[in-house]
Design an enzyme around this catalytic site. Structure first.
Site, PDB file in Angstrom:
ATOM      1  N   SER A 582       0.844  -1.188   0.000  1.00  0.00           N
ATOM      2  CA  SER A 582       0.000   0.000   0.000  1.00  0.00           C
ATOM      3  C   SER A 582       0.886   1.247   0.000  1.00  0.00           C
ATOM      4  O   SER A 582       1.683   1.415  -0.929  1.00  0.00           O
ATOM      5  CB  SER A 582      -0.966  -0.032   1.188  1.00  0.00           C
ATOM      6  N   ASP A 657      -8.857  -4.435  -6.530  1.00  0.00           N
ATOM      7  CA  ASP A 657      -8.523  -3.503  -5.459  1.00  0.00           C
ATOM      8  C   ASP A 657      -9.358  -2.226  -5.573  1.00  0.00           C
ATOM      9  O   ASP A 657      -9.206  -1.470  -6.541  1.00  0.00           O
ATOM     10  CB  ASP A 657      -7.028  -3.170  -5.532  1.00  0.00           C
ATOM     11  N   HIS A 689      -7.719  -4.960  -1.721  1.00  0.00           N
ATOM     12  CA  HIS A 689      -6.444  -4.340  -1.362  1.00  0.00           C
ATOM     13  C   HIS A 689      -5.531  -5.282  -0.581  1.00  0.00           C
ATOM     14  O   HIS A 689      -4.320  -5.129  -0.596  1.00  0.00           O
ATOM     15  CB  HIS A 689      -6.707  -3.068  -0.550  1.00  0.00           C
TER      16      HIS A 689
END
Length: 711
Positions: A582, A657, A689
């Site tokens: 991320s 995602d 995600h």
């Protein structure tokens, strides 16, 4: 090399005949089963003295009841017995105890959208509410008579199985009763009951003007489009209003929140009287907050309570906290003095005083003392790596630490706030659960968790501190077994570096990345982490240092941390790798492409590549809009550095995602192919995600092998 001040706290696991090595199965699957740290969970106070908790014994989860008055611990219900009740109630079994509460000696549980009342002695049950199977976002009124919920985008209320539709939406772009602003500003729900249970406030979200973003479902043949609404930086954001439904009159009034429509409405808080509601209005630039008080009968604003402005950004993440001894006063959490602290106001808008003043933030609000004269909260005053519980007198400012041991304390107070249960952990302590009184005097020990890793070869964990650019930074280093400081070792840097996240915490290694550190150390790598500027729980200036230049300051701090590690003399400078997910994926790619090939190998997952492609609320807070800050967006865009990639980089991304859209890493892959630059890439089909289940096992096997093969 910059001057380095070394402060080491060395915390080493006791090594006996531990020989097992961690595997990807351990990291992903066993970490939540056989290797799970078995602390009490579902801790709940029954009354002022009695409490209950769930504990796993062998292969059975058991609900226990105990008291502050004696040493008895009584078994209430096993998971097997609970599932027998569910079977009799024509409900599917649960693999664990769901959340519960107590009412008049009976267990109250929501299971499969059915509210059950269970007599723990006779095991008789009663179905109190039966909601639709697709009911979501359940919010029960304080008097327990009503349950508000959503089905699709519509809003309903159930009063003992008498249903009423409060707001209907057949439009995918109009949403009632759900969280808004993509859960930024700590918004986690869209339904708010008044203290009197007479009114229900709810968010209405209009996202018809927001771009549809294509997400593909690859399961059917042919694949299907499952588009989502995704407001990217600089583009149209959704519009939010707030409705208030009156249970008695069955009338809905919308608050006149006014223009501009692209504003953020947060900190929705009912006045104790139930006649007024407070709403924080944050402008799209996120540097000007206006807190307004509304009359819910008319929808009109009756007062601007206060305004707060900052040069960079204001980040309201907490509701108003009304004082138990004075409903005309409330506490507001603000970073205006550099740290998140309590500030007292009257409901008329008069600023009274600042209550907490330490050079450390309030991390979590817990409540008030039994007499209502002190506020209780979590902070890291004594040590940035610890999270302890403090009590500050509202009038005098006198502060007392209630949990003194270094580490992390998870605390639950009883209804009177004169007793609390503390589940304590640190890097060498899986968990000790104790009961204390409000003077922080230990009453009893409830449980001491066993170390689940006794058969494993656990590696040394060391915390350190270094100075860079006038700032102190916290580090964590995990060393290989039989470490010899005179030898040279390859290093893997684990990085995040983004807002709200703190990686270097004095906690027991129970998360997947903790166990992966141990696996990599067992394989002969030094694993290193530094919380760079931009990270959480270190104050406003530490976090806002990255404003308008995401990636650059964090990169400098990560390199300074690496210099600190190199100064110890055991780093093989030709064998340094990096891994992050991320924001950490953004930083891993930044370090691979912007540091003159300091890093030989990198793994980047769920990576932001171009901040033009990330959501409005988050991106514009830290970067302003692309129009306002073109140079900042250009500097942070990793497409502009792909030509610098000489090391081995593996990119991973979930194809569904909804947080960091797949387009980010696909654009980087395209850029690399255009430049004839090698890039290793793996998509995790259908995952959002985060990657879970057996695919996560596959992913960690792949990540580990990638470092083995290339570093």
């Amino acid at each position: 090399m910059k001057k380095i001040l070394l402060l080491i706290l060395s915390l080493t696991f006791i090594l006996t005949a531990q020989t097992k090595k961690f595997t990807a199965d351990d990291i992903i699957l066993n970490a939540v089963t056989s290797l799970r740290v078995n602390n009490p969970t579902n801790v709940f106070w029954i009354d002022s003295n009695d409490f209950s908790f769930v504990k796993k014994t062998d292969d059975e989860y058991i609900l226990y009841r105990a008291s502050t008055d004696n040493d008895k611990v009584d078994q209430v219900l096993t998971l097997t017995q609970f599932n027998d009740i569910l079977t009799k109630a024509d409900l599917a079994k649960y693999p664990y105890f769901p959340s519960y509460s107590w009412e008049n000696g009976k267990l109250i549980l929501w299971v499969h959208n059915v509210k059950l009342s269970v007599n723990p002695v006779t095991r008789e049950f009663k179905k109190m509410f039966i909601l639709e199977d697709d009911a979501e976002n359940l919010e029960e009124s304080p008097n327990k008579l009503h349950t508000a919920y959503t089905v699709g985008n519509s809003l309903f209320m159930d009063t003992y199985n008498k249903r009423k539709m409060l707001a209907k939406s057949d439009d995918d772009g109009i949403v009632y009763g759900q969280s808004v602003h993509r859960n930024e500003f700590a918004i986690s729900k869209g339904l708010f009951w008044s203290p009197t249970s007479e009114k229900l406030a709810f968010y209405r979200k209009d996202e018809t003007m927001v771009d549809n973003y294509p997400v593909v479902d690859y399961k059917p043949v042919p694949a299907k489009l499952a588009a989502i609404k995704y407001p990217m930086a600089g583009r149209a954001s959704h519009h939010v209003t707030i409705g208030v439904y009156d249970v008695k009159s069955e009338r809905t009034v919308y608050l006149n929140t006014g223009e501009p429509k692209e504003q953020y409405l947060t900190a929705v808080t009912w006045d104790p009287s139930g006649d007024y509601i407070y709403v924080g209005h944050l402008n799209r630039d996120q540097n000007h907050l206006v807190l307004k008080k509304y009359n819910v009968s008319t929808g009109d604003a009756v007062k601007t309570v206060f305004e707060e402005k900052q040069d960079k950004y204001v980040e309201p993440e907490h509701d108003l906290i009304f004082l138990p001894n004075g409903p005309n006063k409330f506490l507001w959490l603000s970073e205006r003095d550099g740290y998140l602290h309590y500030h007292m106001y009257t409901t008329d808008g008069e600023y009274v005083k600042q209550v907490t003043t330490a050079k450390a933030p309030v991390i979590e609000h817990l409540g008030f003392s039994a007499d209502g004269n002190s506020v209780i909260y979590v902070s890291n005053v004594d040590d940035p790596k610890s999270q302890k519980v403090y009590r500050t007198n509202i009038e005098t400012g006198e502060t007392k630490v209630l949990t003194e041991a270094d580490g992390v304390h998870h605390v639950t107070f009883n209804f009177k706030n004169d007793y609390f249960i503390d589940v304590f952990e640190n890097v060498t302590t899986p968990g000790i659960t104790k009961v204390y009184n409000n003077n922080a005097t230990e009453i009893k020990v409830i449980d001491t968790a066993q170390n689940p890793y006794t058969e494993y070869q656990m590696c040394k964990v060391e915390f350190g501190t270094f100075q860079h650019d006038g700032t102190s930074f916290e580090t964590r280093t995990v060393y290989p077994p039989n470490f010899n400081a005179s030898k040279k070792y390859p290093v893997v840097v684990y990085v995040y570096g983004g807002p709200h996240v703190q990686l270097v915490v004095n906690e027991f290694p129970k998360y997947r990345y903790h166990l992966w550190f141990q696996q990599m150390a067992q394989l002969g790598y030094v694993v290193f982490t530094v919380d760079s500027r931009g990270s959480g729980n270190r104050g406003r200036d530490f976090e806002q240092a990255t404003f308008r230049r995401l990636g650059t300051i964090e990169m400098e701090d990560q390199l300074a941390g690496l210099d600190y590690l190199k100064s110890k003399g055991f780093v093989d400078e030709n064998r340094i790798g990096v891994f992050g997910w991320s924001y950490g994926g953004f930083m891993a790619t930044t370090l691979m492409t912007r540091t003159n090939n300091t890093f030989k190998v990198g793994v980047a997952g769920g990576t932001v590549i171009d901040w033009n492609l990330y959501e409005v609320m988050y991106t514009e807070r830290y970067m302003d809009t692309p129009e306002q800050n073109p140079e900042g967006y250009k500097e942070a865009c990793l497409l502009n550095y792909a030509q610098n990639l000489e090391g081995k980089l593996l990119m991973l991304h979930g194809t569904s995602d909804p947080t960091v859209v797949w387009q980010n890493s696909l654009k980087f892959a395209k850029k690399c192919s255009d430049l004839l630059i090698p890039l290793d890439y793996y998509p995790y089909v259908g995952h959002p995600h985060g990657v879970t289940g057996m695919n996560a096992v596959h992913m960690y096997q792949k990540i580990t092998q990638y470092f083995i093969d290339n570093l």
